[in-house]
Design a protein around this motif. Structure first.
Motif, PDB file in Angstrom:
ATOM      1  N   GLY A 227     -43.781 -33.437  32.190  1.00  0.00           N
ATOM      2  CA  GLY A 227     -43.536 -33.493  33.634  1.00  0.00           C
ATOM      3  C   GLY A 227     -42.214 -32.894  34.053  1.00  0.00           C
ATOM      4  N   THR A 228     -42.217 -32.417  35.267  1.00  0.00           N
ATOM      5  CA  THR A 228     -41.013 -31.827  35.862  1.00  0.00           C
ATOM      6  C   THR A 228     -39.980 -32.908  36.163  1.00  0.00           C
ATOM      7  OG1 THR A 228     -41.968 -32.167  38.041  1.00  0.00           O
ATOM      8  CG2 THR A 228     -42.373 -30.028  37.009  1.00  0.00           C
ATOM      9  N   SER A 229     -38.734 -32.473  36.281  1.00  0.00           N
ATOM     10  CA  SER A 229     -37.681 -33.391  36.733  1.00  0.00           C
ATOM     11  C   SER A 229     -36.814 -32.623  37.734  1.00  0.00           C
ATOM     12  CB  SER A 229     -36.841 -33.871  35.553  1.00  0.00           C
ATOM     13  OG  SER A 229     -35.842 -32.921  35.243  1.00  0.00           O
ATOM     14  N   PRO A 230     -36.003 -33.351  38.519  1.00  0.00           N
ATOM     15  CA  PRO A 230     -35.204 -32.657  39.541  1.00  0.00           C
ATOM     16  C   PRO A 230     -34.354 -31.523  38.952  1.00  0.00           C
ATOM     17  CG  PRO A 230     -35.109 -35.034  39.895  1.00  0.00           C
ATOM     18  CD  PRO A 230     -35.842 -34.823  38.602  1.00  0.00           C
ATOM     19  N   LEU A 231     -33.914 -31.662  37.709  1.00  0.00           N
ATOM     20  CA  LEU A 231     -33.058 -30.625  37.117  1.00  0.00           C
ATOM     21  C   LEU A 231     -33.829 -29.600  36.282  1.00  0.00           C
ATOM     22  CD1 LEU A 231     -30.052 -32.904  36.040  1.00  0.00           C
ATOM     23  CD2 LEU A 231     -30.086 -31.296  37.947  1.00  0.00           C
ATOM     24  N   CYS A 232     -35.090 -29.871  35.968  1.00  0.00           N
ATOM     25  CA  CYS A 232     -35.901 -28.924  35.183  1.00  0.00           C
ATOM     26  C   CYS A 232     -37.276 -28.868  35.836  1.00  0.00           C
ATOM     27  CB  CYS A 232     -36.077 -29.391  33.741  1.00  0.00           C
ATOM     28  SG  CYS A 232     -34.586 -29.444  32.767  1.00  0.00           S
ATOM     29  N   ASN A 233     -37.406 -28.009  36.794  1.00  0.00           N
ATOM     30  CA  ASN A 233     -38.597 -28.049  37.629  1.00  0.00           C
ATOM     31  C   ASN A 233     -39.415 -26.765  37.481  1.00  0.00           C
ATOM     32  OD1 ASN A 233     -40.480 -28.420  39.582  1.00  0.00           O
ATOM     33  ND2 ASN A 233     -39.051 -28.475  41.303  1.00  0.00           N
ATOM     34  N   SER A 234     -40.197 -26.685  36.418  1.00  0.00           N
ATOM     35  CA  SER A 234     -41.075 -25.528  36.239  1.00  0.00           C
ATOM     36  C   SER A 234     -42.455 -25.990  35.806  1.00  0.00           C
ATOM     37  CB  SER A 234     -40.498 -24.571  35.188  1.00  0.00           C
ATOM     38  OG  SER A 234     -41.535 -23.759  34.656  1.00  0.00           O
TER      39      SER A 234
END
Lengths: 430, 430
Positions: free
Chosen positions: B70-77
């Motif tokens: 899953g994506t996270s606010p700092l790694c969103n791809s």
């Protein structure tokens, strides 16, 4: 008479380093002295090893980690092995074993001894086997004298501990070769001696002439690492007759060695399902008078090549809680090939996890202090302190690189649980 | 009345897949039916999940492995998460949890559901928290309805299991925030609910309106993964009052959920020294009526970031022998950042080692068969068969690449113990 009085080299070494050792280990000097006298601790260090920093092995001193290094007939580069050795030591290896079986073995060994201050171990029969193989002979042609001469040679060179498979008696080796074992003998040294005995119909010279071995070792305070030549190579062989027959021998040999002034460690299995680890380790410690136990694994699976460092860490961690003192690393290359530099680092780190997990479970003060620092740092989201407390600070820095300025980690981001609750006041006093 | 009679979606699903499941798991159909009826097994599968292949969780069925993606606010791809999902499934993940907290969460979830046939899990409160955060609000402004609407939305979309922290009662959360715990609450969902309750002085809506949750889930046979919002985040917190208070709640909720026809799993800790693992797992299983136990780790060290997949494999392996049914992977990125594709593979493999080690120790037939094949292949130096028997055949092939034509491996070369003894006849019959 005490072992320190019988072994002059050891006595000098201990006198010289007693206070440093006590400080390093967080133990009282008397506790260390008692450990050495009881044979529950050994002090690795050959006075002929240049710039040696001696090392204590045996709980409650810190759990130690060994890295196996060395050339093989199919991967023969001294330069690569040197790089790997440096990587292992940088990652935290306490000792190195040079298991080289290709190239100029004397040159490799003496170079390693002059390059590195940490204790070096070897398996002298490998050098003998190489010489024999180089002249087109088979191992059964080995002369007893060849073996003892090589041991003497390596001890003179400064090797600090040697693996000698003295417990592989003729009877025990035949048990391992017989129909009750699935995977026979998987130890290289053990297999050589078993073949030698079977072909020559003679007893193991390392057992038969054990006093000759002790005479050599006591001169240089070389510690015997009494090898587990009959360790199970398959989980289903764990705890079989051959294994225990050898352990019985090792216990008797360790007691006699100590009486003669020679320090002894015991090498342990091997492949073993995890439900057997605690019982077997306790059994081995009992039969070997609580001598320091040096284990490979134990490997709790057979079918995990590529991940044996993890299977070994599982067994190692449980083992430490049951009395293991010294972990030989397993790398991701085990059962497949010689390890790369990266494999060596992974192997050391997996062993560090196992050692730390075991020490935490045992309630060892320093291990708990590390956990306490980590948890305090996590509560404060203090990445500098987390990095310091980690078993591999470099890895933490590397993985944080991209987001090093962020207060939170890139997994949770703003949804960090610690951050979410930071300004909340609990409504309870207890 | 039985759970299968109360839950029509489950009844249909089981009827359709009963014989395949029995074959796949090597169990009798009646054994599976009994497991589902007793609540010791759950059958994951939402009829709205396109092309779903349902999955049984609960011993003695095979230990299952989940990968968190899953994506996270700092790694969103989204593209990166898709690559990771594929890698996890290829490596052997049985389920995926989509823990995205950045980007278009509905699009991510529905894409994952249509892309992959294996069960998908989510933590619905994450989507609610993102919506709230996107509008500049704080979690305490969450309306109960928002949460239940989101759960309903995700269940309709086809999610197969959801983590809901129903056991985080107000009392329990305050225990975790209070002075007796070192690291407070480390679960994201748990921290959100704790903050909500603390600020609003209200009970957890997932507990207070548990029937409303059950009403939604039964329609789609969504399995509740009763979350461990108060799991210890530090070894020293393991087994504290907050943790057990939540476990007590989870056991009561699981029993009531089953009575209403909704399948329930229990999520487990967390950080825990290895000496506590067996006792705690047994305690949790007892308090939760042997419902399937889904664990993160247990992580037997706090100070091993970068190597938490190994620390987790140690706890996981022991856990499986004590009753754990389902392992959530931990990757080398845990506590530091979102995992890379390589981290995901390492995480799955570490979990596979843990699962296999546990199953070998439990004497599970298929695990022992694998070991037997590996050992037979090793005895014959048959690399093809060794590769087949390994938990990661690709890794064996890759590491053997350079020396694939050799009969021996590059570690021992000609000094291979098996080779040394191949032509030796044992002198003993027993």
């Amino acid at each position: 008479m005490s072992i320190l009085n019988k072994n002059t080299a050891l006595q000098k070494l201990f006198a010289m380093h007693k206070s440093d050792l006590a400080k390093d280990e967080g133990l009282a000097p008397e506790q260390i002295e008692n450990g050495i006298e009881n044979g529950t601790m050994v002090l690795l260090g050959n006075p002929n090893h240049p710039n040696l920093v001696p090392l204590l092995v045996g709980q409650p001193s810190r759990i130690k980690i060994n890295a196996n290094i060395g050339t093989s007939p199919l991967c023969n580069s001294m330069e690569h092995e040197r790089t790997k050795t440096k990587a292992a030591l940088d990652a935290g290896a306490d000792t190195i074993m040079d298991l080289s079986t290709a190239g100029d073995l004397d040159a490799i060994r003496t170079t390693m001894l002059s390059d590195w201050a940490k204790p070096l171990g070897t398996v002298p029969i490998y050098s003998v086997a190489k010489k024999i193989s180089d002249t087109g002979r088979k191992i059964e042609s080995m002369q007893e004298d060849e073996l003892f001469k090589e041991i003497d040679n390596q001890c003179k060179q400064g090797v600090d501990f040697i693996t000698v498979h003295c417990g592989v008696s003729k009877v025990a080796s035949e048990m391992a070769l017989g129909p009750n074992r699935t995977l026979g003998i998987v130890s290289r040294g053990g297999s050589m001696l078993a073949r030698w005995m079977n072909c020559n119909n003679k007893e193991n010279p390392l057992l038969n002439e054990y006093d000759r071995l002790l005479d050599i070792c006591i001169r240089y305070n070389v510690t015997l690492s009494l090898g587990d030549g009959l360790r199970p190579g398959a989980g289903c062989d764990a705890g079989d007759a051959a294994q225990w027959e050898e352990v019985i021998n090792l216990g008797r040999l360790a007691r006699y060695g100590k009486e003669r002034g020679v320090q002894c460690m015991i090498e342990g299995p091997g492949h073993m399902p995890l439900n057997l680890v605690r019982g077997q380790i306790e059994g081995i410690k009992r039969l070997t008078n609580n001598a320091p136990l040096y284990v490979l694994g134990p490997l709790v699976c057979d079918s995990t090549p590529g991940y044996d460092h993890i299977a070994g860490a599982i067994g190692g961690a449980i083992g430490v809680t049951a009395g293991v003192d010294f972990l030989c690393y397993l790398t991701p290359a085990e059962h497949l090939t010689l390890p790369s530099t990266e494999d060596v680092i992974q192997g050391i780190m997996a062993s560090k996890v196992a050692a730390h997990a075991g020490e935490v479970a045992l309630g060892r003060e320093r291990a708990l202090e590390r956990e306490k620092s980590m948890n305090a740092a996590r509560k404060e989201l203090n990445w500098e302190k987390m990095t310091e407390a980690a078993i591999d600070p470099k890895m933490v820095t590397k993985r944080r690189e991209k987001h090093s300025r962020e207060e939170v980690c890139a997994m949770c981001g703003e949804f960090c649980a610690v951050k979410t609750l930071r300004d909340i006041t609990p409504k309870t006093k207890f």
